[in-house]
Structures are given as structure tokens and as C-alpha cells.
Motif scaffolding. Structure first.
Motif, PDB file in Angstrom:
ATOM      1  N   ARG A 259       0.832  -1.206   0.000  1.00  0.00           N
ATOM      2  CA  ARG A 259       0.000   0.000   0.000  1.00  0.00           C
ATOM      3  C   ARG A 259       0.866   1.255   0.000  1.00  0.00           C
ATOM      4  N   LEU A 260       1.896   1.244   0.848  1.00  0.00           N
ATOM      5  CA  LEU A 260       2.784   2.391   0.942  1.00  0.00           C
ATOM      6  C   LEU A 260       3.593   2.562  -0.337  1.00  0.00           C
ATOM      7  N   ALA A 261       4.064   1.454  -0.903  1.00  0.00           N
ATOM      8  CA  ALA A 261       4.822   1.531  -2.161  1.00  0.00           C
ATOM      9  C   ALA A 261       3.963   2.115  -3.280  1.00  0.00           C
ATOM     10  N   ARG A 262       2.719   1.680  -3.348  1.00  0.00           N
ATOM     11  CA  ARG A 262       1.807   2.198  -4.371  1.00  0.00           C
ATOM     12  C   ARG A 262       1.528   3.681  -4.153  1.00  0.00           C
ATOM     13  N   LEU A 263       1.373   4.085  -2.906  1.00  0.00           N
ATOM     14  CA  LEU A 263       1.138   5.499  -2.582  1.00  0.00           C
ATOM     15  C   LEU A 263       2.312   6.355  -3.053  1.00  0.00           C
ATOM     16  N   LEU A 264       3.524   5.890  -2.808  1.00  0.00           N
ATOM     17  CA  LEU A 264       4.711   6.639  -3.235  1.00  0.00           C
ATOM     18  C   LEU A 264       4.790   6.733  -4.749  1.00  0.00           C
ATOM     19  N   ARG A 265       4.404   5.686  -5.434  1.00  0.00           N
ATOM     20  CA  ARG A 265       4.413   5.711  -6.904  1.00  0.00           C
ATOM     21  C   ARG A 265       3.343   6.647  -7.451  1.00  0.00           C
ATOM     22  N   ASP A 266       2.215   6.750  -6.724  1.00  0.00           N
ATOM     23  CA  ASP A 266       1.086   7.539  -7.223  1.00  0.00           C
ATOM     24  C   ASP A 266       1.159   9.016  -6.834  1.00  0.00           C
ATOM     25  N   ALA A 267       2.070   9.374  -5.915  1.00  0.00           N
ATOM     26  CA  ALA A 267       2.154  10.768  -5.473  1.00  0.00           C
ATOM     27  C   ALA A 267       2.419  11.678  -6.664  1.00  0.00           C
ATOM     28  N   PRO A 268       1.533  12.638  -6.945  1.00  0.00           N
ATOM     29  CA  PRO A 268       1.647  13.428  -8.172  1.00  0.00           C
ATOM     30  C   PRO A 268       2.776  14.443  -8.174  1.00  0.00           C
ATOM     31  N   ASP A 269       3.193  14.904  -6.980  1.00  0.00           N
ATOM     32  CA  ASP A 269       4.195  15.975  -6.911  1.00  0.00           C
ATOM     33  C   ASP A 269       5.021  15.798  -5.645  1.00  0.00           C
TER      34      ASP A 269
ATOM     35  N   ASP B 121       0.829  11.268   5.964  1.00  0.00           N
ATOM     36  CA  ASP B 121       1.451  12.549   5.609  1.00  0.00           C
ATOM     37  C   ASP B 121       1.601  12.696   4.099  1.00  0.00           C
ATOM     38  N   ILE B 122       2.015  11.621   3.446  1.00  0.00           N
ATOM     39  CA  ILE B 122       2.175  11.643   1.981  1.00  0.00           C
ATOM     40  C   ILE B 122       0.822  11.793   1.308  1.00  0.00           C
ATOM     41  N   ALA B 123      -0.174  11.050   1.809  1.00  0.00           N
ATOM     42  CA  ALA B 123      -1.506  11.099   1.215  1.00  0.00           C
ATOM     43  C   ALA B 123      -2.119  12.492   1.361  1.00  0.00           C
ATOM     44  N   ARG B 124      -1.915  13.127   2.500  1.00  0.00           N
ATOM     45  CA  ARG B 124      -2.441  14.477   2.687  1.00  0.00           C
ATOM     46  C   ARG B 124      -1.793  15.445   1.711  1.00  0.00           C
ATOM     47  N   GLY B 125      -0.486  15.299   1.490  1.00  0.00           N
ATOM     48  CA  GLY B 125       0.192  16.178   0.546  1.00  0.00           C
ATOM     49  C   GLY B 125      -0.228  15.949  -0.885  1.00  0.00           C
ATOM     50  N   GLY B 126      -0.467  14.678  -1.227  1.00  0.00           N
ATOM     51  CA  GLY B 126      -0.857  14.351  -2.590  1.00  0.00           C
ATOM     52  C   GLY B 126      -2.344  14.288  -2.806  1.00  0.00           C
ATOM     53  N   ARG B 127      -3.128  14.560  -1.735  1.00  0.00           N
ATOM     54  CA  ARG B 127      -4.590  14.488  -1.791  1.00  0.00           C
ATOM     55  C   ARG B 127      -5.041  13.124  -2.307  1.00  0.00           C
ATOM     56  N   LEU B 128      -4.469  12.099  -1.701  1.00  0.00           N
ATOM     57  CA  LEU B 128      -4.752  10.711  -2.061  1.00  0.00           C
ATOM     58  C   LEU B 128      -5.394  10.011  -0.859  1.00  0.00           C
ATOM     59  N   PRO B 129      -6.162   8.952  -1.087  1.00  0.00           N
ATOM     60  CA  PRO B 129      -6.805   8.255   0.028  1.00  0.00           C
ATOM     61  C   PRO B 129      -5.792   7.463   0.862  1.00  0.00           C
TER      62      PRO B 129
END
Length: 286
Positions: free
Chosen positions: A27-37, A162-170
Motif C-alpha cells: 500500500r505504501l509503495a503504491r502510494l509513493l508511486r502515485d504521489a503526483p508531486d 502525511d504523503i496522502a495528505r500532501g498528494g490528496r490521495l486516500p
């Protein structure tokens, strides 16, 4: 500072924590890959999304290297001599994110996936009390494998937020995941992160009951703290009942205490319920 053991089955709880970590790594690996900026602000005020990702990468590298010995250049990130715990961790965190440049940050998802698997593979079948050398916490410092696994899970969940909040991801932190973090890592870490200056002259016993478990007796007495799981009957000054995820987010300064209280996530009782906010004031969060 001391930690007293729990009556819960340490082997079963450790295996549940390993299973939760195994589920969170992809889940965390996918979140890092999906972070837009990666340059966007994150949920940590002083860090960008990329900085948080680099910090998580450093955490995974450190804990996996405790067994694989892949990383040896500790002089580049550790203070030259022992220093107060929070100062040490703050300094190490600031240096460690520099281990990942722009190119490495673009592949953090793969890095986390690989090092997470390396940690789980290297620790497969080891007893929960196996020592893990953690020089970033202090010279000659070691934790148990159970605590270390809980800490990696904690870092993954909270910095994922923290990453999800910055990238506006779930991103979600489930109650069972939070219970495991609280039960496995906080009994060891709360005494270490006690603000000794604020705790000087303080004598308070907290009964911290996480809904659905665990239950911790947190006794702060003149600059030291003792944390006991499933303690025998004590005379408490303040009883705190908390939903697991709500408590985790308040403890690590991700959600304001007043907001959680308003939603019923935390309630205080006992002889001196007004002492409840002192717990988060006495325990620091690096």
C-alpha cells in the motif's frame, strides 16, 4: 525509565504485527508511486512529500540493514556523540532524508517494497524478544524485534498519511493496525520520549485504556516514566478511554486533541480527569 511486560501472548501479537506490516508495505509503495508531486507540502510542516518519502525510505533501510548490514555509513547520519533522545532523533531525521537525491526519490516506491520484504524475510521465525541494534536511537541502543516491527508499522501508517495528505490521495489507518502500533511500540517508546524537564516534580498515574485493547498503565514520577501493559490494580489519578486510531493520531500530533474529544474518540475520567491533556504534553513526538 522502564518497561514492564504484558500478559498478552507476545508471539501471537508479534505475528499479527508482522502480518499488518506485510499488508501495509505494498500500500505504501503504491502510494509513493502515485504521489503526483514530490515537491508538494506534506502533512509534516517542514517536509515536502518527497522528504517524507525519503524519511520512510531511510527507516526501511535502517531496520532492514540491522539484519542485512546493507547500510554501514552510519557516520554520515548519526551525531558525533550521544545527545538527548529527541535532539538525536531530530538530527538523524534531518540528515537521513539527504540519503535520497532526486533520482532515488523517483523510485522510492520500489525501494520501500524491496526493503520491506527484506526486513520481513530476514526476521522470519525470530522470537519477539530478539534484540535489534538501533544506533539512531542512541549509542549501544537496542530494541526488541517486537518493538522494532511495531515501529516500522507505525512509521508506515503515519507517514503514509502525511504523503496522502500532501498528494490528496486516500489513506486509512484501521483500528486493528493502530492497536498493534500502540501495544507493540508505545510501551518502549513513551519512556524514551518523555520530556524530562516538563516531568520534573510530576507524579501522575494514567490508566490508558484503548478500546478493544491494549491497556497501559503510564506512571510519570519525577522525570521518569514507567509503562506497564495489563497492569495489576493500581490507584490512578486519571483514566483515559480512547479509540485506537484517534489516540494514535493525537499521540503523534496528526489530529488536534480537541477535535477527537468533540467526536467522542477520547474520554477522561477518574479522580482527576482534567489531567488527561498532560499525557500528550509530557510525551514528546519527534
Amino acid at each position: 525509565m522502564s518497561v514492564v511486560g504484558s500478559s498478552s501472548d507476545p508471539v501471537v501479537e508479534h505475528e499479527r504485527t508482522r502480518a499488518a506490516l506485510r499488508a501495509i508495505v505494498p500500500r505504501l509503495a503504491r502510494l509513493l508511486r502515485d504521489a503526483p508531486d514530490l515537491g508538494a507540502p506534506s502533512g509534516v510542516p517542514v517536509w515536502s512529500v518527497g522528504d517524507v518519502g525519503a524519511h520512510v525510505g531511510a527507516v526501511y533501510l535502517a531496520y532492514s540493514s540491522a539484519f542485512t548490514h546493507e547500510f554501514r555509513d552510519w557516520e554520515s547520519v548519526l551525531p558525533p556523540e550521544d545527545s538527548p533522545f529527541i535532539e538525536r532523533i531530530t538530527g538523524v531525521n534531518a540528515k537521513a532524508i539527504g540519503l535520497f537525491g532526486a533520482e532515488e526519490r523517483s523510485h522510492l516506491g520500489d525501494f520501500v517494497a524491496e526493503r520491506g520484504e527484506a526486513f520481513l524475510r530476514a526476521t522470519e521465525g525470530l522470537a519477539p524478544h530478539t534484540p535489534v541494534v538501533t544506533p539512531w536511537y542512541g549509542e549501544r541502543m537496542a530494541l526488541t524485534l517486537a518493538t522494532a516491527t511495531g515501529l516500522v508499522l507505525s512509521e508506515s501508517l503515519l507517514h503514509g498519511l502525511d504523503i496522502a495528505r500532501g498528494g490528496r490521495l486516500p489513506w486509512t489507518i484501521g483500528p486493528e493496525e493502530a492497536r498493534l502500533v500502540i501495544g507493540q511500540s508505545l510501551p518502549a517508546m513513551m519512556p524514551l520520549t518523555l520530556d524530562a524537564a516538563k516531568a520534573r516534580g510530576v507524579d501522575i498515574a494514567f490508566d490508558l485504556a484503548i478500546r478493544g485493547g491494549p491497556r497501559l498503565a503510564v506512571v510519570v514520577r519525577d522525570g521518569t516514566a514507567t509503562v506497564t501493559r495489563d497492569a495489576p490494580p493500581l490507584t490512578y489519578d486519571c483514566r483515559i478511554s480512547a479509540a485506537p486510531t484517534a489516540f494514535l493520531l493525537v499521540a503523534f500530533r496528526r489530529t488536534p486533541l480537541w477535535k477527537v474529544i468533540a467526536r467522542g474518540g477520547i474520554r477522561a475520567g477518574g479522580r482527576k480527569p482534567w489531567l488527561a491533556p498532560r499525557l500528550s504534553a509530557l510525551i514528546a513526538s519527534p
